[in-house]
Structures are given as C-alpha cells and as structure tokens.
Design a protein around this motif. Sequence first.
Motif, PDB file in Angstrom:
ATOM      1  N   LEU A 105     -52.300   8.194 -21.816  1.00  0.00           N
ATOM      2  CA  LEU A 105     -52.406   9.161 -20.734  1.00  0.00           C
ATOM      3  C   LEU A 105     -52.761   8.521 -19.395  1.00  0.00           C
ATOM      4  O   LEU A 105     -52.124   8.799 -18.368  1.00  0.00           O
ATOM      5  CB  LEU A 105     -53.439  10.238 -21.102  1.00  0.00           C
ATOM      6  N   ASP A 106     -53.765   7.654 -19.370  1.00  0.00           N
ATOM      7  CA  ASP A 106     -54.169   7.035 -18.106  1.00  0.00           C
ATOM      8  C   ASP A 106     -53.030   6.218 -17.510  1.00  0.00           C
ATOM      9  O   ASP A 106     -52.778   6.271 -16.295  1.00  0.00           O
ATOM     10  CB  ASP A 106     -55.391   6.141 -18.317  1.00  0.00           C
ATOM     11  N   LEU A 107     -52.341   5.469 -18.361  1.00  0.00           N
ATOM     12  CA  LEU A 107     -51.233   4.659 -17.890  1.00  0.00           C
ATOM     13  C   LEU A 107     -50.089   5.538 -17.402  1.00  0.00           C
ATOM     14  O   LEU A 107     -49.488   5.275 -16.355  1.00  0.00           O
ATOM     15  CB  LEU A 107     -50.756   3.731 -19.004  1.00  0.00           C
ATOM     16  N   VAL A 114     -33.566   3.606 -20.293  1.00  0.00           N
ATOM     17  CA  VAL A 114     -34.879   3.768 -19.702  1.00  0.00           C
ATOM     18  C   VAL A 114     -35.358   2.420 -19.214  1.00  0.00           C
ATOM     19  O   VAL A 114     -34.813   1.379 -19.534  1.00  0.00           O
ATOM     20  CB  VAL A 114     -35.881   4.350 -20.720  1.00  0.00           C
ATOM     21  N   GLY A 115     -36.420   2.443 -18.441  1.00  0.00           N
ATOM     22  CA  GLY A 115     -36.994   1.206 -17.934  1.00  0.00           C
ATOM     23  C   GLY A 115     -36.951   1.186 -16.427  1.00  0.00           C
ATOM     24  O   GLY A 115     -36.394   2.050 -15.772  1.00  0.00           O
ATOM     25  N   LEU A 137     -44.787   0.727 -19.606  1.00  0.00           N
ATOM     26  CA  LEU A 137     -44.392   1.855 -20.444  1.00  0.00           C
ATOM     27  C   LEU A 137     -42.989   1.708 -21.016  1.00  0.00           C
ATOM     28  O   LEU A 137     -42.578   2.493 -21.871  1.00  0.00           O
ATOM     29  CB  LEU A 137     -44.460   3.161 -19.632  1.00  0.00           C
ATOM     30  N   ASP A 138     -42.259   0.712 -20.556  1.00  0.00           N
ATOM     31  CA  ASP A 138     -40.839   0.615 -20.881  1.00  0.00           C
ATOM     32  C   ASP A 138     -40.592   0.513 -22.386  1.00  0.00           C
ATOM     33  O   ASP A 138     -39.709   1.189 -22.922  1.00  0.00           O
ATOM     34  CB  ASP A 138     -40.231  -0.593 -20.168  1.00  0.00           C
ATOM     35  N   THR A 174     -46.549   0.842  -8.983  1.00  0.00           N
ATOM     36  CA  THR A 174     -45.908   1.824  -9.853  1.00  0.00           C
ATOM     37  C   THR A 174     -44.821   1.178 -10.691  1.00  0.00           C
ATOM     38  O   THR A 174     -44.685   1.459 -11.884  1.00  0.00           O
ATOM     39  CB  THR A 174     -45.325   2.980  -9.023  1.00  0.00           C
ATOM     40  N   GLY A 175     -44.035   0.285 -10.093  1.00  0.00           N
ATOM     41  CA  GLY A 175     -43.000  -0.415 -10.839  1.00  0.00           C
ATOM     42  C   GLY A 175     -43.582  -1.266 -11.954  1.00  0.00           C
ATOM     43  O   GLY A 175     -43.014  -1.348 -13.051  1.00  0.00           O
ATOM     44  N   LEU A 176     -44.725  -1.886 -11.696  1.00  0.00           N
ATOM     45  CA  LEU A 176     -45.397  -2.685 -12.725  1.00  0.00           C
ATOM     46  C   LEU A 176     -45.866  -1.801 -13.874  1.00  0.00           C
ATOM     47  O   LEU A 176     -45.650  -2.123 -15.054  1.00  0.00           O
ATOM     48  CB  LEU A 176     -46.582  -3.416 -12.098  1.00  0.00           C
TER      49      LEU A 176
END
Length: 226
Positions: A139-141, A29-30, A96-97, A89-91
């Motif tokens: 949730l927001d993230l 993941v990531g 979340l990684d 989005t990548g940031l």
Amino acid sequence: MLYAGVMSATLPPFPTPQEPFDQPQLLEVGSTLDEPCLRADAARNRARLLEAATRLIAEHGVAGVTMEAVATAAGVGKGTVFRRFGDRTGLLMALLDHSERTLQADFIGGPPPLGPGAPPVDRLRALGVAVLYRSAEQLDLQLAAQAEPTRRHSHPSTRALHMHTTVLLRQILPDADCDLLAHTLMGYLDPALIHHLTRQCGMPLERLEAGWNDLVSRVTGTDAPR
C-alpha cells in the motif's frame, strides 16, 4: 489469505488467451521509460538501482526512497538515477513492475479462477480479491508511486487491468456499457480507498473482500459465492 498465496510464484508462459476473438490486446505493464531491450550493462545498472531502492524501503520505508539516497546506496551519481527512471515516481513504478507483470500473467494464463477456465463472474471475483490483497501488501509503495490524477487512469498497468475487467464484463453482461462499468468496479480497488478503509477506518481485509464479492453479485445479477 495473502496475495502471494493466490498468485503463481513465477511468471508462466503466456498462452493464447481463452477470451472472445474480439478481445483487445492486453497492454504491457511497467515504466514507460523502459527501453524495449536494455544493453547488458544498462540492465545491470538498473537492477543495482532497484536493489538499492528495495533495501531503503526495508530499512526506512517508502519515505526513505529519494533519488539521491538511491544513488548513494548504489554507488552511482544522482544523474544516473534520473536518466534511468526520469523521476521518483518512475523509480517507484519500476519497483512495482514485477508485481504488475505477475498479476497480468496470472489473469492471462494462470490457474483458474483467476486465469482461464473458470466462469467469467468467478474470474472477476478472483481478480478483485487478488488486486485487493496485493494492494494491501504494497500500500505505501502504491500510494507513493501513483501517478498524478490526470495520468492515473492512462498508465499501462491500469489500462491493462481495466481492459481485462471490461472483457469479463462483456461475457457476463453483453448489453451493458462494460467500459464504464469496469471503471466503476475498479474504483472499489483504488489504493487510496483501501488505505482509508483499512488504516483510517480499521476495516479488516476480509470485510473488503466480502464487499467486493457482494458488489460483483449486485452488478452482474449473479448469486453471491458460498
């Protein structure tokens, strides 16, 4: 019961999975923009940018995380942020990684029932509960970081979760189309649906947890947990 309470605080070593030998290899993941091995200075810059983004979320919410705001907070040029993460989005996905990796480590090698050692139907129930509470906390993230619809189901973290669900279903229902069935079950845990049910409909998480366990019981033909 918070997600942090049902998951290990640190990443355990990845033991040999106690799954069927024909299990596909779980995906990493990531962010797909991450290099396999960052130089020390690049790793420091990445950590500094993520720390700045985390502070912005704490102070202003997810809406306050823009590429320019992160660059300013970290004391670097905006181009550095774009080169490191590609886009906003990548940031957000990079933020979340760690949570994604922790979840994967727990269902591969953590304690039962989420990890190996419990019956597959118990592991499936525990997986859904862990994802449910984790999503509610972030949730927001999660909503802000969600890929656009045509790429959402192909993201590595989504594929890893789907693959693990498929493996568990194959142990419970060997004659079913477990690949499609896993997609159906994962739809219940979609962050947008959790947002609608909890924030727009006012449903408590306990009701969603009970609903997940009921769904698993009906799909698998097993008794509901007591």
